[in-house]
Scaffold this motif. Structure first.
Motif, mmCIF file in Angstrom:
data_model
loop_
_atom_site.group_PDB
_atom_site.id
_atom_site.type_symbol
_atom_site.label_atom_id
_atom_site.label_comp_id
_atom_site.label_asym_id
_atom_site.label_seq_id
_atom_site.Cartn_x
_atom_site.Cartn_y
_atom_site.Cartn_z
ATOM 1 N N UNK A 6 -5.372 6.316 104.304
ATOM 2 C CA UNK A 6 -6.406 6.938 103.470
ATOM 3 C C UNK A 6 -5.814 7.371 102.133
ATOM 4 N N UNK A 7 -4.597 7.907 102.176
ATOM 5 C CA UNK A 7 -3.946 8.316 100.920
ATOM 6 C C UNK A 7 -3.739 7.123 99.988
ATOM 7 N N UNK A 8 -3.250 6.008 100.521
ATOM 8 C CA UNK A 8 -3.013 4.828 99.670
ATOM 9 C C UNK A 8 -4.319 4.257 99.147
ATOM 10 N N UNK A 9 -5.375 4.325 99.953
ATOM 11 C CA UNK A 9 -6.690 3.864 99.486
ATOM 12 C C UNK A 9 -7.141 4.702 98.288
ATOM 13 N N UNK A 10 -6.974 6.018 98.399
ATOM 14 C CA UNK A 10 -7.438 6.916 97.330
ATOM 15 C C UNK A 10 -6.589 6.760 96.064
ATOM 16 N N UNK A 11 -5.296 6.553 96.245
ATOM 17 C CA UNK A 11 -4.429 6.341 95.078
ATOM 18 C C UNK A 11 -4.815 5.046 94.362
ATOM 19 N N UNK A 12 -5.005 3.983 95.130
ATOM 20 C CA UNK A 12 -5.378 2.700 94.518
ATOM 21 C C UNK A 12 -6.684 2.810 93.750
ATOM 22 N N UNK A 13 -7.616 3.517 94.340
ATOM 23 C CA UNK A 13 -8.896 3.738 93.668
ATOM 24 C C UNK A 13 -8.687 4.435 92.318
ATOM 25 N N UNK A 14 -7.892 5.497 92.310
ATOM 26 C CA UNK A 14 -7.639 6.235 91.065
ATOM 27 C C UNK A 14 -6.927 5.380 90.029
#
Lengths: 205, 205
Positions: B163-171
């Motif tokens: 979930x953290x990597x998903x959110x970072x990629x989104x940002x």
């Protein structure tokens, strides 16, 4: 090899014969290996022709320069990646199921093609326009998919374009972390978690 | 300039005097301008010292090579970006509110510091370990934040790391598209849309 498709190089030098198309495919595959191993600056046209098993003069029948073959390669990888994901999601019952299947297929594709990231990312510095075109093509397809799903009542309302870029960024970073760098989770585990986040949201209910 | 903080260069050559720290700050700021304008390969140590207004010999009091100052710069930008976002979200009432505020602050930060992407992204090719360290540091902080929010019952269960990597990629991708490339939506509009997606999910209810 998955990258090469009919319209590989595009442009003026599109080969007319089957033999010409095969040579072009060999050059593009060799370029993927050469640029993937050595990076743009260290890569050499002679490295490409040696890997392809063709004469140096043959290279110039298809491409004018190292930059031109690099640009053709990025476009080819871009199309091949989109085609791979599109093929995987073809039978999906709805958009959210397609997101899940597509993300799993993408992470698996990265594991098979670790050179993908190095080449696409280096395009930022070698051919920024092709780099942007790569992601804008993904975003355009995504916007169409989201708009269709919105019309069918599968997904909530929202601005499709920033949602598309959010979903692309998520996939790129999950592919990098779990496809390219480490394999501590399977593509299915990563896709399950990320798509639960995307479908249901983080908010506790 | 926002990048420089106390522990800028780190390592053995940490200056002991206030004057030394100021000179180091000037060198790091000059390096951001030089690498941001010219890229790593074209950038020159003399370009950095001229921009900083210091003698060439002074450079070598702090750094051994162009690569070393580049590495210090990436670490410094990484810390400065995290510090900027952390400061912005300090008073947020809960995790989902913090996500929204943090994303808006990040996109605004990118608009003020367009060299951020070029430098961080080029680290993939110049100093891959520092590039990975940059994103892993973000991910570590994110995992802690998500775990805390899960414990407080603010967010649903799920694997925090993907979930953290998903959110970072989104940002990162929203920052690239709406901070660096185009400004057709405001940081607030982008953050509202993306955080609605992340908080509530795409599924139509």
């Amino acid at each position: 090899m998955a990258y090469v498709n009919e319209a590989a190089a595009g442009g003026d030098k599109e080969p007319r014969t089957e033999r010409g198309r095969k040579t072009l495919r060999r050059l593009i595959e060799a370029a993927a290996a050469e640029f993937g191993d050595r990076g743009f600056h260290e890569a050499a046209i002679t490295g490409i022709t040696q890997r392809a098993g063709v004469a140096l003069g043959t290279f110039y029948t298809y491409f004018e320069s190292k930059e031109e073959v690099f640009r053709a390669l990025v476009r080819d990888m871009s199309r091949a990646t989109r085609a791979h994901v599109a093929e995987a999601v073809k039978g999906a019952p709805d958009r959210l199921a397609a997101e899940r299947i597509g993300l799993e297929a993408f992470i698996a594709f990265v594991r098979q093609h670790p050179e993908l990231y190095r080449i696409i990312e280096e395009a930022q510095f070698v051919a920024q326009d092709v780099y942007r075109e790569h992601y804008r093509s993904f975003a355009d397809a995504y916007v169409r998919n989201l708009a269709g799903a919105r019309d069918r009542g599968e997904i909530a309302d929202g601005l499709d374009e920033p949602r598309a870029w959010a979903l692309i960024g998520m996939s790129v970073f999950l592919g990098m972390r779990y496809g390219l760098w480490d394999e501590d989770l399977s593509p299915a585990e990563v896709a399950d978690t990320a798509i639960a986040l995307v479908s249901e949201g983080l908010r506790k209910r």
